[in-house]
Enzyme design. Sequence first.
Site, PDB file in Angstrom:
ATOM      1  N   ASP A 136       0.862  -1.182   0.000  1.00  0.00           N
ATOM      2  CA  ASP A 136       0.000   0.000   0.000  1.00  0.00           C
ATOM      3  C   ASP A 136       0.900   1.235   0.000  1.00  0.00           C
ATOM      4  O   ASP A 136       2.109   1.135   0.182  1.00  0.00           O
ATOM      5  CB  ASP A 136      -0.982  -0.010   1.180  1.00  0.00           C
ATOM      6  CG  ASP A 136      -0.323   0.002   2.542  1.00  0.00           C
ATOM      7  OD1 ASP A 136       0.890  -0.309   2.632  1.00  0.00           O
ATOM      8  OD2 ASP A 136      -1.002   0.309   3.533  1.00  0.00           O
ATOM      9  N   TYR A 150       3.038   4.680   0.813  1.00  0.00           N
ATOM     10  CA  TYR A 150       3.721   5.205   2.003  1.00  0.00           C
ATOM     11  C   TYR A 150       2.732   6.072   2.781  1.00  0.00           C
ATOM     12  O   TYR A 150       1.920   6.785   2.190  1.00  0.00           O
ATOM     13  CB  TYR A 150       4.921   6.060   1.594  1.00  0.00           C
ATOM     14  CG  TYR A 150       6.019   5.301   0.897  1.00  0.00           C
ATOM     15  CD1 TYR A 150       6.740   4.297   1.557  1.00  0.00           C
ATOM     16  CD2 TYR A 150       6.378   5.603  -0.419  1.00  0.00           C
ATOM     17  CE1 TYR A 150       7.770   3.609   0.921  1.00  0.00           C
ATOM     18  CE2 TYR A 150       7.408   4.929  -1.061  1.00  0.00           C
ATOM     19  CZ  TYR A 150       8.105   3.929  -0.386  1.00  0.00           C
ATOM     20  OH  TYR A 150       9.123   3.254  -1.013  1.00  0.00           O
ATOM     21  N   PHE A 174       6.450   1.953  -4.284  1.00  0.00           N
ATOM     22  CA  PHE A 174       7.853   2.126  -3.875  1.00  0.00           C
ATOM     23  C   PHE A 174       8.420   3.511  -4.174  1.00  0.00           C
ATOM     24  O   PHE A 174       9.507   3.850  -3.710  1.00  0.00           O
ATOM     25  CB  PHE A 174       8.765   1.043  -4.505  1.00  0.00           C
ATOM     26  CG  PHE A 174       8.506  -0.336  -3.984  1.00  0.00           C
ATOM     27  CD1 PHE A 174       8.945  -0.716  -2.717  1.00  0.00           C
ATOM     28  CD2 PHE A 174       7.805  -1.271  -4.739  1.00  0.00           C
ATOM     29  CE1 PHE A 174       8.686  -1.997  -2.223  1.00  0.00           C
ATOM     30  CE2 PHE A 174       7.545  -2.548  -4.255  1.00  0.00           C
ATOM     31  CZ  PHE A 174       7.987  -2.909  -2.991  1.00  0.00           C
ATOM     32  N   HIS A 195      10.753  -9.442   0.586  1.00  0.00           N
ATOM     33  CA  HIS A 195      10.490  -8.003   0.447  1.00  0.00           C
ATOM     34  C   HIS A 195      11.785  -7.213   0.648  1.00  0.00           C
ATOM     35  O   HIS A 195      12.634  -7.608   1.444  1.00  0.00           O
ATOM     36  CB  HIS A 195       9.442  -7.584   1.476  1.00  0.00           C
ATOM     37  CG  HIS A 195       8.836  -6.255   1.197  1.00  0.00           C
ATOM     38  ND1 HIS A 195       9.422  -5.069   1.582  1.00  0.00           N
ATOM     39  CD2 HIS A 195       7.691  -5.910   0.550  1.00  0.00           C
ATOM     40  CE1 HIS A 195       8.658  -4.058   1.188  1.00  0.00           C
ATOM     41  NE2 HIS A 195       7.610  -4.541   0.564  1.00  0.00           N
TER      42      HIS A 195
END
Length: 224
Positions: free
Chosen positions: A64, A66, A77, A186
């Site tokens: 989701d 920031y 990202f 991740h």
Amino acid sequence: MVHLGNDWDELLKEEFQKEYYQRLRKILIREYRTKTVYPDMYKIYEALKLTPYKDTKVVILGQDPYHGENQAHGLAFSVQKGVEIPPSLMNIYKELSDDLGCYIPNNGYLAPWAQQGVLLLNTSLTVVANQANSHRGIGWQQLTDAIIQILNKKDAPVVYLLWGNNAKAKRMFLNNPKHLVLTASHPSPLSASRGFFGCRHFSKTNAFLKANGLSEIDWQIPNI
């Protein structure tokens, strides 16, 4: 009504008329009115606006947006210009440096990837300030799952980069033998050393694109 300005409009027309989406829309109107929500409401669909379906060659799935001030702008990202590079993105840059020799840029603005056909898609497209994953259950998953399934049917080869368990869960939708699915842990500092570092996904992506007669991605984000 959502207007994306490219081929996604036609592809998602039915989805935007479904009952769950109408419900989601009402929730968002209320949330944006009463809380601080990211990204700016006009940037929610930035990933789809910058990367048309016909141009999509690579999909990077995020969780989701920031949830800090001025960070999110609709691309997974990525952060806005002038904002400090978040730790997960810094680890992506470190892997890029090891894999392809890219220098680490002075910014986290990933629009140059999006403009080359890298769809930077979060599985939830909004978030309440300072509350990670706060909009997970309001209907976004249904929409982004539909987007992933539409891409799975694409005739031209697509590379999917699935980092972390949330992204890997979407593998169930990806069964088109023309596509390449790459998975790793991740890039977050909590897990990057458990399989993200050394995954070489960027060079593998370009090798696959080249082998299929498609132009490679220039992964170097320029300094601002």
